[in-house]
Design an enzyme around this catalytic site. Structure first.
Site, short mmCIF file in Angstrom:
data_model
loop_
_atom_site.label_atom_id
_atom_site.label_comp_id
_atom_site.label_asym_id
_atom_site.label_seq_id
_atom_site.Cartn_x
_atom_site.Cartn_y
_atom_site.Cartn_z
CB SER A 1 32.93 -65.56 -39.01
OG SER A 1 31.53 -65.45 -39.04
CG HIS B 1 31.87 -61.80 -42.31
ND1 HIS B 1 31.81 -61.16 -41.09
CD2 HIS B 1 31.68 -63.12 -42.05
CE1 HIS B 1 31.58 -62.04 -40.15
NE2 HIS B 1 31.50 -63.25 -40.70
CG ASP C 1 31.24 -57.99 -40.68
OD1 ASP C 1 32.32 -58.55 -40.49
OD2 ASP C 1 30.17 -58.60 -40.84
#
Length: 372
Positions: free
Chosen positions: A169, A322, A267
């Site tokens: 991330s 994600h 995502d």
């Protein structure tokens, strides 16, 4: 995004069966050099040293604070203050020390760098800002320096044979932004990067608005990030466009150190926060699914420099998630063209065997049957 990532990380860290315990090292002396979290507290890292030769450095994710008020709020959480960090934590997936789950990397020393600056370890503003009588510091790049210098001095990281810089991330973005910098600090060591879910793209939302562009631009300017991202990218841009160097899409072509891209083509954070689709398959209308399909096309177009690379590695899948490298399930069980992210990364890192080192999922809907 921060709340979603925190829940994800909590589940990963608490619920995996085989995990690595890492212990917190705070760096109070770094405060004297201005290396502090948003609230002025000392930075640090978690470490489990099992090898002097091979290291993994993981930069934690957790979104960004987009304006001064947002950073003020964040400074009272563990993403802005080390006062809330636990003394030890457990890791899994790519960081797992179970040789049955993660045989190639189980014996690497692991450093997990907790995230407390709100700008992917990139900000460097000399003077703090004051909000509601509280000083807020933007010093992420000094934190990165403090961690690397401590590892060099205390753990003799400069004597290693190999370093893998990684993160997911906002930490995945950190990997793109700082990989060449880490290589420059340890020029005699083989450094590789593995960026998980950090390829955030400059794309329009469902209304055709370039909403996310303004968000990243403000973070870049607010925290004075121009000296804390890829220098080659910065030098290539006019001043008005330097904010682009805070996005992987624009930074990737300038990265010289070998890097592996790990990302979902669907995502979930990007669908929710960049496309702003307002649904999650299969609970989407036909028109929404068409927008999601168009998103995939847009994403793969932005990813072309990585897809066409002859030296770097890549693994993208058609799964709704994600971050995946810290999950035993998604790291070693999601399959694309008969290989996993783990398989693909190992093949790329070693450059041995017959496996493809750049794998793109051909599913035009998020329906890869191995997603789980």
């Amino acid at each position: 995004m921060a709340g979603t990532v925190l829940v994800f990380v909590f589940l990963v860290l608490c619920c995996s069966q085989a995990q690595r315990l890492v212990n917190l090292v705070l760096l109070p002396d770094a405060v004297n050099d201005g290396a502090v979290c948003l609230d002025g507290s000392a930075p640090g890292y978690y470490i489990n040293k099992t090898s002097v030769n091979r290291w993994i450095i993981h930069l934690e994710g957790g979104g960004w604070c987009y304006d001064e008020s947002d950073c003020y709020g964040r400074s009272s959480t563990r993403l802005g203050s080390s006062s809330m960090w636990q003394k030890a934590m457990q890791l899994s997936g790519f960081l797992n020390n179970d040789p049955d789950v993660n045989p190639e990397f189980a014996n690497y020393s692991v450093v997990f760098v907790p995230y407390c600056d709100g700008a992917s370890f990139s900000g460097n503003l000399d003077n703090p800002i004051t909000i509601k009588d509280k000083k807020i510091y933007f010093r992420g790049h000094r934190i990165l320096d403090a961690v690397l210098n401590s590892l060099r001095e205390k753990e003799h990281l400069d004597q290693a044979e190999a370093i893998i810089l990684t993160g997911c991330s906002a930490g995945g973005l950190s990997t793109y932004l700082h990989l060449d910098y880490v290589q420059s600090m340890f020029s005699n060591i083989k450094v590789h990067g593995m960026a998980d879910a950090g390829y955030f793209i400059d794309a329009a939302n469902i209304h055709g608005e370039m909403y996310i562009r303004g968000q990243y631009q403000h973070v870049f300017e607010m925290q004075n990030c121009s000296g804390g991202v890829n220098s080659e990218c910065i030098h290539s841009k006019e001043e008005s466009e330097r904010w682009q160097c805070f996005m992987a899409q624009y930074t990737y072509p300038y990265i010289k150190t070998p890097i592996f891209v790990l990302n979902s083509e669907y995502d979930t954070w990007q669908l929710e926060s960049i496309l702003q689709i307002g649904c999650r398959p299969p609970n989407c209308s036909e028109s929404q699914m068409q927008l999601i399909a168009h998103w995939r096309t847009t994403f793969l177009q932005a990813l072309q420099p990585a897809i066409q690379s002859t030296t770097n590695g890549l693994f993208t899948d058609a799964c709704l998630h994600h971050c995946q490298s810290m999950s035993d399930q998604s790291w070693s069980k999601i399959m694309v063209k008969n290989q996993t992210a783990h398989d693909t990364f190992v093949a790329w890192l070693d450059m041995k065997g017959t496996r493809n080192v750049r794998v793109v999922d051909d599913h035009t809907n998020p329906d890869n049957p191995t997603c789980g």
